[in-house]
Structure formats: C-alpha cells, structure tokens
Design a protein around this motif. Sequence first.
Motif, PDB file in Angstrom:
ATOM      1  N   PHE A 101       0.830  -1.214   0.000  1.00  0.00           N
ATOM      2  CA  PHE A 101       0.000   0.000   0.000  1.00  0.00           C
ATOM      3  C   PHE A 101       0.864   1.265   0.000  1.00  0.00           C
ATOM      4  O   PHE A 101       0.579   2.229  -0.718  1.00  0.00           O
ATOM      5  N   GLY A 102       1.927   1.265   0.776  1.00  0.00           N
ATOM      6  CA  GLY A 102       2.768   2.455   0.890  1.00  0.00           C
ATOM      7  C   GLY A 102       3.478   2.819  -0.392  1.00  0.00           C
ATOM      8  O   GLY A 102       3.885   3.978  -0.573  1.00  0.00           O
ATOM      9  N   ASP A 103       3.619   1.858  -1.317  1.00  0.00           N
ATOM     10  CA  ASP A 103       4.319   2.131  -2.575  1.00  0.00           C
ATOM     11  C   ASP A 103       3.506   3.051  -3.482  1.00  0.00           C
ATOM     12  O   ASP A 103       4.043   3.603  -4.442  1.00  0.00           O
ATOM     13  N   TRP A 104       2.222   3.230  -3.175  1.00  0.00           N
ATOM     14  CA  TRP A 104       1.350   4.094  -3.962  1.00  0.00           C
ATOM     15  C   TRP A 104       1.285   5.520  -3.407  1.00  0.00           C
ATOM     16  O   TRP A 104       0.523   6.351  -3.898  1.00  0.00           O
ATOM     17  N   GLU A 105       2.099   5.811  -2.398  1.00  0.00           N
ATOM     18  CA  GLU A 105       2.005   7.107  -1.726  1.00  0.00           C
ATOM     19  C   GLU A 105       2.266   8.277  -2.668  1.00  0.00           C
ATOM     20  O   GLU A 105       1.537   9.276  -2.651  1.00  0.00           O
ATOM     21  N   ASN A 106       3.291   8.190  -3.504  1.00  0.00           N
ATOM     22  CA  ASN A 106       3.594   9.296  -4.412  1.00  0.00           C
ATOM     23  C   ASN A 106       2.487   9.503  -5.441  1.00  0.00           C
ATOM     24  O   ASN A 106       2.172  10.647  -5.801  1.00  0.00           O
ATOM     25  N   ALA A 107       1.900   8.406  -5.905  1.00  0.00           N
ATOM     26  CA  ALA A 107       0.769   8.519  -6.823  1.00  0.00           C
ATOM     27  C   ALA A 107      -0.393   9.240  -6.137  1.00  0.00           C
ATOM     28  O   ALA A 107      -1.067  10.086  -6.749  1.00  0.00           O
ATOM     29  N   ALA A 108      -0.623   8.933  -4.863  1.00  0.00           N
ATOM     30  CA  ALA A 108      -1.694   9.596  -4.115  1.00  0.00           C
ATOM     31  C   ALA A 108      -1.397  11.078  -3.930  1.00  0.00           C
ATOM     32  O   ALA A 108      -2.310  11.921  -3.991  1.00  0.00           O
ATOM     33  N   LEU A 111      -2.245  12.818  -7.100  1.00  0.00           N
ATOM     34  CA  LEU A 111      -3.696  12.890  -7.240  1.00  0.00           C
ATOM     35  C   LEU A 111      -4.278  13.962  -6.323  1.00  0.00           C
ATOM     36  O   LEU A 111      -5.255  14.635  -6.679  1.00  0.00           O
ATOM     37  N   ALA A 112      -3.693  14.135  -5.148  1.00  0.00           N
ATOM     38  CA  ALA A 112      -4.160  15.181  -4.236  1.00  0.00           C
ATOM     39  C   ALA A 112      -3.952  16.567  -4.843  1.00  0.00           C
ATOM     40  O   ALA A 112      -4.817  17.447  -4.727  1.00  0.00           O
ATOM     41  N   LEU A 113      -2.798  16.792  -5.480  1.00  0.00           N
ATOM     42  CA  LEU A 113      -2.573  18.069  -6.165  1.00  0.00           C
ATOM     43  C   LEU A 113      -3.581  18.267  -7.279  1.00  0.00           C
ATOM     44  O   LEU A 113      -4.084  19.374  -7.492  1.00  0.00           O
ATOM     45  N   CYS A 114      -3.889  17.206  -8.004  1.00  0.00           N
ATOM     46  CA  CYS A 114      -4.907  17.250  -9.053  1.00  0.00           C
ATOM     47  C   CYS A 114      -6.254  17.681  -8.474  1.00  0.00           C
ATOM     48  O   CYS A 114      -6.934  18.554  -9.023  1.00  0.00           O
ATOM     49  N   ILE A 149     -10.294  11.063  -0.561  1.00  0.00           N
ATOM     50  CA  ILE A 149      -9.790   9.697  -0.733  1.00  0.00           C
ATOM     51  C   ILE A 149      -8.287   9.646  -0.479  1.00  0.00           C
ATOM     52  O   ILE A 149      -7.779   8.731   0.188  1.00  0.00           O
ATOM     53  N   THR A 150      -7.553  10.634  -0.997  1.00  0.00           N
ATOM     54  CA  THR A 150      -6.100  10.630  -0.776  1.00  0.00           C
ATOM     55  C   THR A 150      -5.773  10.878   0.691  1.00  0.00           C
ATOM     56  O   THR A 150      -4.832  10.280   1.229  1.00  0.00           O
ATOM     57  N   ILE A 151      -6.540  11.730   1.350  1.00  0.00           N
ATOM     58  CA  ILE A 151      -6.318  11.978   2.775  1.00  0.00           C
ATOM     59  C   ILE A 151      -6.553  10.696   3.574  1.00  0.00           C
ATOM     60  O   ILE A 151      -5.788  10.360   4.497  1.00  0.00           O
ATOM     61  N   ILE A 152      -7.585   9.956   3.221  1.00  0.00           N
ATOM     62  CA  ILE A 152      -7.845   8.672   3.890  1.00  0.00           C
ATOM     63  C   ILE A 152      -6.701   7.695   3.625  1.00  0.00           C
ATOM     64  O   ILE A 152      -6.278   6.952   4.524  1.00  0.00           O
TER      65      ILE A 152
END
Length: 262
Positions: A101-108, A111-114, A149-152
């Motif tokens: 799960f943590g490997d997706w952190e940068n993608a999240a 997405l948060a900036l988006c 969703i990204t905050i969660i």
Amino acid sequence: MGKLFNIGRIFYGIAIAEEGFHTIYYRDFPYMLLPPKHSGIPGFVILAYISGILLVLAGACIVSEKKIKPASLLLGSVLLLIFCFYFIPYQLMVSPNYMHFGDWENAAKELALCSGAFVVAGCYSEKDESLLVRFLGKLIPSGAILFAITIISFSIDHFLYAKEAADYVPSWIPGHLFWIYFTGTALLASGIAIISKIKRRLAATLLGSMILTWFVILHIPRMIVSPVAYLGSEVASAFIAFAYSGIAFVIAGTSRKMDSPW
C-alpha cells in the motif's frame, strides 16, 4: 467565500508555482509529479523546462485570480492524465512493490494536487466559457472527493507504517508514536467528513490547520538542516504539505451550505 477560501487558494497557488520553479531549477520533476526512472524520455530536459514554466504560470493565475478557472482545469486535467496513464501503469507493470500500500504514496500525492485544481476551479465562472472549459468543468465535482480519498489513504499509511513514520516527529515532542496514531485518526476522520458532507467545514478547517502546523514545525526545520543533496526533496515535500493545507481551507471556505446538521 471569505478569508478562509482566499488563504487556501493562495497557499495552493504558491505551492504549484514552487513546484514549477523546482522543476526548472533541477531540470527534473519533483518526486511526486512523475514516477521514477523517467529521465529516458526523449527531450526530457526541454520537457522539464516547459512543464516548469507552465506550472509557474498556473500557480500565478491561481494566486492572482487571472484566468483562474481555465488554468486550474487544465492543471487538474493534466495531473489526472499523468495519474491514470503514467502512475498507474508504472505501479502495476514496473514497480516490484505494487502490492504494498505504501508504494502508492507518491501517486496519491500527485492525485491530491490534481484534486486541489478542481476544487479551486469549482469556485469560479467566466463569461463566454470555451467548449474545452465547459467540458473539463465536468471534472469539478470529483475534486473534493479525490482529495478526501487521498487523505484517507495517507491515514492508512500512518497506521501501517507508524514505527517508521515516528522518526519524522520532531525530537522535542514527546510520545512520537502517539502523535502518528493521533494524526492518522484525524486524517481518517476528516476524509470521511469531507466525503459525507457531515461537518465538512469544521473538518476541513481543522485538517488545513493541522497540516499547516506540520509545515511549520516539521517541514521548515527539515529544510533548514537538510544536506544539499536532499534539499530538493525536502522542499518539494514541504510545499506539497502547504498545498494540502490550502486545498483543505478552500473546501472549508466553500462548504457552509453543504454541511449536514447530523
């Protein structure tokens, strides 16, 4: 929309402009904007310069409220395309740790900036909007949801990697592990509140204040003491937190009528 909205908009615009200056200075993208191993793209340095300039212009438009809706929609759309057609394929086909799960952190983070761009765009309208702006405007309702969703997802990271994250808490603050779990719980609660529109204004205000506190007591000191080799990453991390704070304040500043009384 009030002072809270304007503070958030300015925070977000400054953060986007900084990411642009960062891209120009280092001739490379901040770590959360593109997956690693991207320097092999033909004409990459030229692409970095052009992208950096466009990010600076987008940030300037958001801060100055000049052409803010089209600039924000274009920014959010480009970031969403990168997330869908670059980050996701990279994670699934290149990254060896895609099941972590943590490997997706940068993608999240990207997405948060988006999501912030869509949230800002939703607060403005223009006379004689172009067909492209009207088309991209259909993405605006997704802004607050994607941010929540990204905050969660970040809250889940806090629980999964609590011991590792505890080292980021400043040494002068006691109970490092407690604060990791506390902030994870706060992130989870605020994300749920934003999605459900239950006390959304209060939750977003507290979320923005908490992240702004991190920016001041965590990220700024880390930038000051960072070795030159790691300074770029520390600055990028600091300003992405600044952007999150701004997005939360924008949501808070526009949420009074959306809150459920329950």
